[in-house]
Design a protein around this motif. Structure first.
Motif, PDB file in Angstrom:
ATOM      1  N   TYR A  87      25.280 128.622  72.474  1.00  0.00           N
ATOM      2  CA  TYR A  87      25.322 127.019  71.909  1.00  0.00           C
ATOM      3  C   TYR A  87      25.901 126.046  73.207  1.00  0.00           C
ATOM      4  O   TYR A  87      25.112 125.295  73.565  1.00  0.00           O
ATOM      5  CB  TYR A  87      26.033 127.199  70.654  1.00  0.00           C
ATOM      6  CG  TYR A  87      26.448 125.552  70.391  1.00  0.00           C
ATOM      7  CD1 TYR A  87      25.303 124.633  70.008  1.00  0.00           C
ATOM      8  CD2 TYR A  87      27.773 125.105  70.489  1.00  0.00           C
ATOM      9  CE1 TYR A  87      25.667 123.280  69.738  1.00  0.00           C
ATOM     10  CE2 TYR A  87      28.005 123.630  70.425  1.00  0.00           C
ATOM     11  CZ  TYR A  87      27.061 122.898  69.947  1.00  0.00           C
ATOM     12  OH  TYR A  87      27.394 121.587  69.692  1.00  0.00           O
ATOM     13  N   LEU A  88      27.013 126.722  73.739  1.00  0.00           N
ATOM     14  CA  LEU A  88      27.440 125.794  74.853  1.00  0.00           C
ATOM     15  C   LEU A  88      26.770 125.683  76.003  1.00  0.00           C
ATOM     16  O   LEU A  88      26.523 124.287  76.597  1.00  0.00           O
ATOM     17  CB  LEU A  88      28.958 126.439  75.477  1.00  0.00           C
ATOM     18  CG  LEU A  88      30.010 126.270  74.264  1.00  0.00           C
ATOM     19  CD1 LEU A  88      31.228 127.139  74.710  1.00  0.00           C
ATOM     20  CD2 LEU A  88      30.376 124.987  73.816  1.00  0.00           C
ATOM     21  N   GLN A  89      25.798 126.945  76.326  1.00  0.00           N
ATOM     22  CA  GLN A  89      24.986 126.799  77.388  1.00  0.00           C
ATOM     23  C   GLN A  89      23.886 125.735  77.124  1.00  0.00           C
ATOM     24  O   GLN A  89      23.599 124.989  77.824  1.00  0.00           O
ATOM     25  CB  GLN A  89      24.358 127.826  77.505  1.00  0.00           C
ATOM     26  CG  GLN A  89      23.663 128.234  79.054  1.00  0.00           C
ATOM     27  CD  GLN A  89      22.908 129.715  79.018  1.00  0.00           C
ATOM     28  OE1 GLN A  89      22.912 130.335  78.012  1.00  0.00           O
ATOM     29  NE2 GLN A  89      22.820 129.886  80.348  1.00  0.00           N
ATOM     30  N   SER A  90      23.594 125.480  75.958  1.00  0.00           N
ATOM     31  CA  SER A  90      22.398 124.592  75.483  1.00  0.00           C
ATOM     32  C   SER A  90      22.885 123.250  75.389  1.00  0.00           C
ATOM     33  O   SER A  90      22.232 122.087  75.643  1.00  0.00           O
ATOM     34  CB  SER A  90      21.799 124.977  74.124  1.00  0.00           C
ATOM     35  OG  SER A  90      22.716 124.813  73.082  1.00  0.00           O
ATOM     36  N   GLU A  91      24.246 122.895  75.366  1.00  0.00           N
ATOM     37  CA  GLU A  91      24.888 121.689  75.245  1.00  0.00           C
ATOM     38  C   GLU A  91      25.305 121.282  76.777  1.00  0.00           C
ATOM     39  O   GLU A  91      25.080 120.067  76.829  1.00  0.00           O
ATOM     40  CB  GLU A  91      25.905 121.834  74.403  1.00  0.00           C
ATOM     41  CG  GLU A  91      25.748 121.675  72.851  1.00  0.00           C
ATOM     42  CD  GLU A  91      24.934 120.586  72.313  1.00  0.00           C
ATOM     43  OE1 GLU A  91      25.593 119.471  72.444  1.00  0.00           O
ATOM     44  OE2 GLU A  91      23.733 120.835  71.767  1.00  0.00           O
ATOM     45  N   ILE A  92      25.469 122.065  77.652  1.00  0.00           N
ATOM     46  CA  ILE A  92      26.012 121.543  78.802  1.00  0.00           C
ATOM     47  C   ILE A  92      25.084 121.274  79.825  1.00  0.00           C
ATOM     48  O   ILE A  92      24.014 122.056  80.020  1.00  0.00           O
ATOM     49  CB  ILE A  92      26.982 122.615  79.435  1.00  0.00           C
ATOM     50  CG1 ILE A  92      28.363 122.790  78.442  1.00  0.00           C
ATOM     51  CG2 ILE A  92      27.580 122.437  80.878  1.00  0.00           C
ATOM     52  CD1 ILE A  92      29.063 123.931  78.802  1.00  0.00           C
ATOM     53  N   ASP A  93      25.018 120.411  80.523  1.00  0.00           N
ATOM     54  CA  ASP A  93      24.289 120.103  81.653  1.00  0.00           C
ATOM     55  C   ASP A  93      24.714 121.061  82.900  1.00  0.00           C
ATOM     56  O   ASP A  93      25.626 120.387  83.728  1.00  0.00           O
ATOM     57  CB  ASP A  93      24.193 118.507  82.157  1.00  0.00           C
ATOM     58  CG  ASP A  93      23.253 118.297  83.233  1.00  0.00           C
ATOM     59  OD1 ASP A  93      22.688 119.130  83.778  1.00  0.00           O
ATOM     60  OD2 ASP A  93      23.411 116.998  83.428  1.00  0.00           O
ATOM     61  N   PHE A  94      24.053 122.184  83.122  1.00  0.00           N
ATOM     62  CA  PHE A  94      24.404 122.846  84.127  1.00  0.00           C
ATOM     63  C   PHE A  94      24.122 122.058  85.515  1.00  0.00           C
ATOM     64  O   PHE A  94      25.366 122.441  86.402  1.00  0.00           O
ATOM     65  CB  PHE A  94      23.580 124.069  84.319  1.00  0.00           C
ATOM     66  CG  PHE A  94      23.567 124.894  85.118  1.00  0.00           C
ATOM     67  CD1 PHE A  94      24.804 125.728  85.308  1.00  0.00           C
ATOM     68  CD2 PHE A  94      22.695 125.088  86.407  1.00  0.00           C
ATOM     69  CE1 PHE A  94      24.928 126.662  86.302  1.00  0.00           C
ATOM     70  CE2 PHE A  94      22.845 125.906  87.371  1.00  0.00           C
ATOM     71  CZ  PHE A  94      24.098 126.841  87.369  1.00  0.00           C
ATOM     72  N   HIS A  95      23.527 121.195  85.847  1.00  0.00           N
ATOM     73  CA  HIS A  95      23.492 120.385  87.098  1.00  0.00           C
ATOM     74  C   HIS A  95      24.307 119.163  87.027  1.00  0.00           C
ATOM     75  O   HIS A  95      24.021 118.341  88.058  1.00  0.00           O
ATOM     76  CB  HIS A  95      21.725 120.050  87.212  1.00  0.00           C
ATOM     77  CG  HIS A  95      21.064 121.427  87.243  1.00  0.00           C
ATOM     78  ND1 HIS A  95      20.823 122.006  88.420  1.00  0.00           N
ATOM     79  CD2 HIS A  95      20.103 121.697  86.292  1.00  0.00           C
ATOM     80  CE1 HIS A  95      20.180 123.186  88.027  1.00  0.00           C
ATOM     81  NE2 HIS A  95      19.752 122.795  86.740  1.00  0.00           N
ATOM     82  N   ASP A  96      25.234 119.012  86.138  1.00  0.00           N
ATOM     83  CA  ASP A  96      25.860 117.827  86.301  1.00  0.00           C
ATOM     84  C   ASP A  96      27.001 117.696  87.402  1.00  0.00           C
ATOM     85  O   ASP A  96      27.781 118.584  87.512  1.00  0.00           O
ATOM     86  CB  ASP A  96      26.926 117.760  85.002  1.00  0.00           C
ATOM     87  CG  ASP A  96      27.852 116.532  84.829  1.00  0.00           C
ATOM     88  OD1 ASP A  96      27.751 115.731  85.792  1.00  0.00           O
ATOM     89  OD2 ASP A  96      28.566 116.436  83.900  1.00  0.00           O
ATOM     90  N   PRO A  97      26.893 116.679  88.284  1.00  0.00           N
ATOM     91  CA  PRO A  97      27.499 116.707  89.539  1.00  0.00           C
ATOM     92  C   PRO A  97      28.815 116.236  89.375  1.00  0.00           C
ATOM     93  O   PRO A  97      29.928 116.427  90.276  1.00  0.00           O
ATOM     94  CB  PRO A  97      26.756 115.801  90.375  1.00  0.00           C
ATOM     95  CG  PRO A  97      26.183 114.694  89.371  1.00  0.00           C
ATOM     96  CD  PRO A  97      25.651 115.702  88.197  1.00  0.00           C
ATOM     97  N   ASN A  98      29.159 115.682  88.195  1.00  0.00           N
ATOM     98  CA  ASN A  98      30.520 115.428  87.797  1.00  0.00           C
ATOM     99  C   ASN A  98      31.309 116.335  87.054  1.00  0.00           C
ATOM    100  O   ASN A  98      32.278 115.792  85.899  1.00  0.00           O
ATOM    101  CB  ASN A  98      30.507 114.001  87.593  1.00  0.00           C
ATOM    102  CG  ASN A  98      29.978 112.913  88.213  1.00  0.00           C
ATOM    103  OD1 ASN A  98      30.343 113.009  89.515  1.00  0.00           O
ATOM    104  ND2 ASN A  98      29.343 112.052  88.019  1.00  0.00           N
ATOM    105  N   ALA A  99      30.640 117.528  86.763  1.00  0.00           N
ATOM    106  CA  ALA A  99      31.518 118.435  85.832  1.00  0.00           C
ATOM    107  C   ALA A  99      32.963 118.659  86.070  1.00  0.00           C
ATOM    108  O   ALA A  99      33.142 118.703  87.263  1.00  0.00           O
ATOM    109  CB  ALA A  99      30.595 119.785  85.916  1.00  0.00           C
ATOM    110  N   THR A 100      33.720 118.685  84.761  1.00  0.00           N
ATOM    111  CA  THR A 100      34.938 118.873  84.793  1.00  0.00           C
ATOM    112  C   THR A 100      35.734 120.369  84.824  1.00  0.00           C
ATOM    113  O   THR A 100      36.601 120.725  84.807  1.00  0.00           O
ATOM    114  CB  THR A 100      35.791 117.915  83.718  1.00  0.00           C
ATOM    115  OG1 THR A 100      35.289 118.264  82.595  1.00  0.00           O
ATOM    116  CG2 THR A 100      35.508 116.378  84.103  1.00  0.00           C
ATOM    117  N   GLY A 101      34.630 120.860  83.931  1.00  0.00           N
ATOM    118  CA  GLY A 101      34.798 122.424  83.762  1.00  0.00           C
ATOM    119  C   GLY A 101      35.476 122.562  82.120  1.00  0.00           C
ATOM    120  O   GLY A 101      35.949 123.488  81.736  1.00  0.00           O
ATOM    121  N   SER A 102      35.275 121.304  81.166  1.00  0.00           N
ATOM    122  CA  SER A 102      35.647 121.767  80.301  1.00  0.00           C
ATOM    123  C   SER A 102      34.497 121.011  79.271  1.00  0.00           C
ATOM    124  O   SER A 102      33.682 120.271  79.621  1.00  0.00           O
ATOM    125  CB  SER A 102      37.055 120.949  79.868  1.00  0.00           C
ATOM    126  OG  SER A 102      36.756 119.480  79.989  1.00  0.00           O
TER     127      SER A 102
END
Length: 170
Positions: free
Chosen positions: A33-48
């Motif tokens: 579920y988390l994998q489907s919700e998270i934008d893997f390519h987000d350049p501003n990812a915070t890790g949470s």
């Protein structure tokens, strides 16, 4: 390191039973579920990421809450991900790497159906391209060529199928 078209880190290698031996099926469903919700390519990812209980029920198509865990039980299950760990051998660096995916889980004081999940280092590598590329550069992991549509799998059945196939990649 320059990113070349057609080269992708196989994030699913961190997600096989050989690595996450003690993850329950529910914990795997939460990770999917988390994998489907998270934008893997987000350049501003915070890790949470924020896990929302109601959204998860919609994702799983659960209409009757009597047939599932309560939000507090979900918190307990998600918090248990902190204890799920794994290991792999980095051939290029000649190192055995032990890791976990989740560092901490917090209940939102204003909405007890939401939890903030903070990923540990390898959780960040698994869920966010930004951290995966940093890891590749710092640890000499080589890229494996695969089709982009494998990395961007959508749907539980496809992800589970790829998880099973990943166990036999050698």
């Amino acid at each position: 390191m320059t990113k070349r078209a057609g080269n992708y880190l196989i994030q699913s290698n961190y997600f096989t039973k050989s690595v996450l031996r003690d993850a329950s099926e529910m914990q795997k469903e939460i990770l999917y579920y988390l994998q489907s919700e998270i934008d893997f390519h987000d350049p501003n990812a915070t890790g949470s990421v924020v896990f929302n209980f109601e959204k998860f029920l919609k994702y799983k198509n659960i209409k009757d809450k009597k047939n599932t865990y309560s939000p507090s039980e979900f918190f307990y299950i998600i918090n248990g991900l902190r204890n799920i760990n794994g290991v792999f051998y980095n051939k290029q660096a000649k190192k055995t790497v032990f890791f976990n995916l989740v560092d901490s889980v917090e209940i939102n004081d204003e909405d007890t159906n939401e939890f903030t999940i903070r990923f540990a280092n390898f959780g960040k590598v698994f869920f966010f391209e930004k951290f995966a590329l940093e890891y590749v550069e710092s640890s000499k992991v080589s890229y494996t060529q695969i089709e982009k549509n494998i990395i961007d799998l959508k749907g539980d059945k496809r992800k589970k199928f790829f998880e099973l196939l990943s166990q036999y990649k050698e």
